[in-house]
Design a protein around this motif. Sequence first.
Motif, short mmCIF file in Angstrom:
data_model
loop_
_atom_site.label_atom_id
_atom_site.label_comp_id
_atom_site.label_asym_id
_atom_site.label_seq_id
_atom_site.Cartn_x
_atom_site.Cartn_y
_atom_site.Cartn_z
N ILE B 437 -3.58 1.71 8.83
CA ILE B 437 -2.86 1.22 7.53
C ILE B 437 -3.02 -0.36 7.74
O ILE B 437 -2.83 -0.75 6.63
N PRO B 439 -5.53 -2.65 7.65
CA PRO B 439 -6.40 -3.08 6.68
C PRO B 439 -5.69 -3.05 5.42
O PRO B 439 -6.40 -3.67 4.51
N ILE B 440 -4.82 -2.27 5.04
CA ILE B 440 -4.35 -1.99 3.75
C ILE B 440 -2.87 -2.88 3.40
O ILE B 440 -3.03 -3.24 2.42
N THR B 444 -4.43 -5.65 0.92
CA THR B 444 -5.41 -5.24 1.56
C THR B 444 -6.48 -6.22 2.26
O THR B 444 -6.73 -7.31 1.66
N ASN B 445 -7.44 -5.84 3.07
CA ASN B 445 -8.31 -6.91 3.53
C ASN B 445 -9.37 -7.42 2.41
O ASN B 445 -9.87 -8.25 2.56
#
Lengths: 593, 593
Positions: B437, B439-440, B444-445
């Motif tokens: 989760i 990277p979200i 978000t990345n």
Amino acid sequence: MYKAPVEEIAFTLKHVAGMADALDRGLFGELGDDLVDAILAEAGRFASDEVAPLAEIGDRQGARLENGEVRLPDGWKELYRNWAAGGWNALTANEEFGGQALPHMLNVAALEMWNSGSMAFALAPTLTMGAVEALSAHGSPALKDKYLARMVSGEWTGTMNLTEPHAGSDLGAMKTRAERHDDGSYRIFGQKIFITWGEHQATDNIIHLVLARLPDAPAGTRGISLFLVPKYLVNDDGSLGARNDLFCHSLEHKLGIHGSPTCTMIYGDGRHGEEEGAVGWLVGEENKGLACMFTMMNNARLAVGMQGVAICEAATQKAVAFAKERTQGKAPGWTGAGMSPIIEHPDVARTLVTMKALTQGARAICFACAHAIDLSHRSAGEGSRHWQERAALLTPIAKSFATDAGVDVASLGIQVHGGMGFIEETGAARYLRDARIAPIYEGTNGIQAIDLVTRKLPLSGGDQVRGFIAELQGIVAEVRESNAEGFGTSAARLAAAIADLSVATEWLLAAQGEGRVHEALAGATPYQRLFGLVLTGSYLAKGALATTGDGAEQNRIALCRFAAENLLSETAALKDRVVNGAASLAAARAILA
Amino acid sequence: MYKAPVEEIAFTLKHVAGMADALDRGLFGELGDDLVDAILAEAGRFASDEVAPLAEIGDRQGARLENGEVRLPDGWKELYRNWAAGGWNALTANEEFGGQALPHMLNVAALEMWNSGSMAFALAPTLTMGAVEALSAHGSPALKDKYLARMVSGEWTGTMNLTEPHAGSDLGAMKTRAERHDDGSYRIFGQKIFITWGEHQATDNIIHLVLARLPDAPAGTRGISLFLVPKYLVNDDGSLGARNDLFCHSLEHKLGIHGSPTCTMIYGDGRHGEEEGAVGWLVGEENKGLACMFTMMNNARLAVGMQGVAICEAATQKAVAFAKERTQGKAPGWTGAGMSPIIEHPDVARTLVTMKALTQGARAICFACAHAIDLSHRSAGEGSRHWQERAALLTPIAKSFATDAGVDVASLGIQVHGGMGFIEETGAARYLRDARIAPIYEGTNGIQAIDLVTRKLPLSGGDQVRGFIAELQGIVAEVRESNAEGFGTSAARLAAAIADLSVATEWLLAAQGEGRVHEALAGATPYQRLFGLVLTGSYLAKGALATTGDGAEQNRIALCRFAAENLLSETAALKDRVVNGAASLAAARAILA
């Protein structure tokens, strides 16, 4: 919902992996284009319409152990029976036992689609096919007569019992024992773990192939024998007899593939059966069990590779569909009303095109491997040996590149979904959970890399791999000659990547020749990925060259160019890790103390 | 079992991220080396001994909704209360409301350890700290007096309510509405999703910060206001009053962080409370709600980055321990009896050292970001502006690089465990499920990359990033001057990587200057990773240079060299994607149609 990409699969089989040529040359007998298309279409329909709709419930309910019996998810028993009734299990088996003797290429294409539908479900036939193959190659006529027809038809499933708690990758450490019995049969005692579809109620019988050690067997891998051990003994008239002394002790609680029962199997503890020990029959010769397993290793590894391709395809379809629907923000240049679909954002588009390229690359590599397996069976003499080597060379790459791609693409698919990707009901997370086992089983991808570097590169003194690289250079020449503008700098990029592969290959061959095996192994995984990336670029180019004069051609050229200009740039770093990376790894080893 | 790496963390804080210098200069008041060490040791003890042992049950049981109330996993209520009683929630808060006014660096270091213990658990304080920060910065004196002290102490937790079904990354699409009330309060109506720790029984009250839109608000993000909406109204004497009109409608069924209740919150549907609508109070000014949120954005994003570091550390510890115990096969050069520990296999060693390098790199980047935040608060004038910019520049890199590393390292950790890695009881899979989760959420990345390229690179006309790159070049010079043999080719490798970063940076600045925003955004994610890799190499070098004369020095030098010679080779490809990748991406866009 997943929709089988039948046309794309057919194109890749025929025009990238070599099936069209093989059909033209009559290598597949009377099989023709039309029948290929019809089989793919029907396999795809079954995958999309029958398998995929039951994937979610399979994941949610999982396989459960109740009173010693495994209960499959709702609808799966019927699904399996419908699948077997469709004759799907028999595609490649010998005609003698009811098989259709069709090319492996066709089977792996169908496997891709069933795995996209549900990887947990498709594991049942995958294991059965492996058992059929081992038994066909090594079973005595009596064993074949008694078991093969009903395994080929899918009436009974098969399993492979290799792993024990302390014998995973290293089967030499195995402890399960077999005792000779006066009547020529054997009695098996021991525990096996991670047995896929080891117990279930979808079929009346389950045929276990079990590796075990005889009392007087040599130590290590040269003392392992293979046995056929049925769940129910089979009378001479084919009717089922007594329950054999084996049972499923427990199921694993796994990250993914929940619908597939992963069993700990106990043989010969006296809980079942009429006499002591699980009754089994030798397959092949005593102490030659590993050789029997190796027969089917290429196919089994390729089948796992197809799981990677399958997850790539399904995850990509889902992410693309979501990115077209979901609106957030305004992408640069967006002139529509309100928020733009997220597919308009360059970063999302990059992610999705990357997923497409990896999917297509992994598929082409796996199909090329299947083609090599087919031709090794259907060529004579030198040709057979050549294709056997090609299959051997391609197998670790197909298995590892496709399964790594499966994990990566599934993870990217979650990312495209944003917060919804983390919610199980969305379904994107299941792909990652399912995909994560594929780089591990049937030989971890690290072991594939060892196999590639130490066993496959030296084939024909290195000339197999050199010849393959020369073929790839031929594709570059064709790209150059085509002069199609859309290729951009693809030819130069691809040529540079192939040069990286060639340098790394020669370095690894030389290192091993000079006894620097440790150094060669330090770079095995980067090398394996380097090979997969080069093949991805090459096969995308081959596909682009094979298409003419329409939008599909433009799309294939554009995908090739994207891979060449955005993905292949990694090859220089991978080559560098192979050629220059070992010393710093050796120096850093002390950190782990 | 996880053991907090207190010494490594202290070293990185002090000698890589700049705390030693700040302590010397008295920027942190009377805080000294000894107190830093004591706080870290105790935070680490709590993480290892109290949090980590409850992680597995938290994952297995998860948070459950029962009769409208959220039931936490067994032992978590007491765990939270013990944690708050330890004063841990108050580390960085203002002294006025009971905070200890300690540096953020110390807090993120502690956050790392608690997150390693259990990311699902550590989310509760993480959200509360964010709410405290927003309220401290923007709340009216009356609001602060009523709420802050009990939030600082952790007696009450706080939440952030941003997301709605159609407003995730794009908050402008938000629909939750607020109505003005005669007494100066407001009434809130609407639904919020993905509300972390939105409901639970660990504390007597929960303070929700909710974004909503006033009836006459401008459209889009300029029409959003922030409200404080308590679960229970608070009387003027501080006692709890009536239940407010809000409740948790449902919990999400997530891939990971199962112990953390992720709530759908309903405000103002009349189910609770004495009057219509959820009673709330404005925080900051009307229609300036997003600005209030942005105040805490850097810290919140960095806190998520720490989750990535935390998973890296825990997954690496677990994998290293397993690889030392598990024996399989014989590694080249193995002379011991029987099978070798798998850590002896070069490919496994490569994997583990890569995990170590990513962990250390991600940690150093995050700590450097915290250092910049601290100095922005504790410097005057130009210095403050400089450090504010540095923090702004580092934040997207810290968040994205560390969280991507969390996923990658957790996945590698599973791979090291082989088949056992796929079994939930092993615990390696949980790290991947939890990590996925990060990277979200908190942007978000991909959004971090947009932020980095379009907002952060142009700071001070590009001079902030240029100055930073010059500092990194200074580290290279020091490596060269050190002449320590163990560095191998580190200096040259690092110099080349920094040159790649510099080229990519100038290209992105120029592209934006010329209005080619679309092209710049096409390379945003590769650029962000390029920056993270360069910082990883640079900070490993800085750490190696700061150590002297013992085994630890050799280890740091060796890890730096491994990163330089095996990981940084990727920077050339990443730069190439930035500089040359956009055209082929644009051409491939049609494939997605």
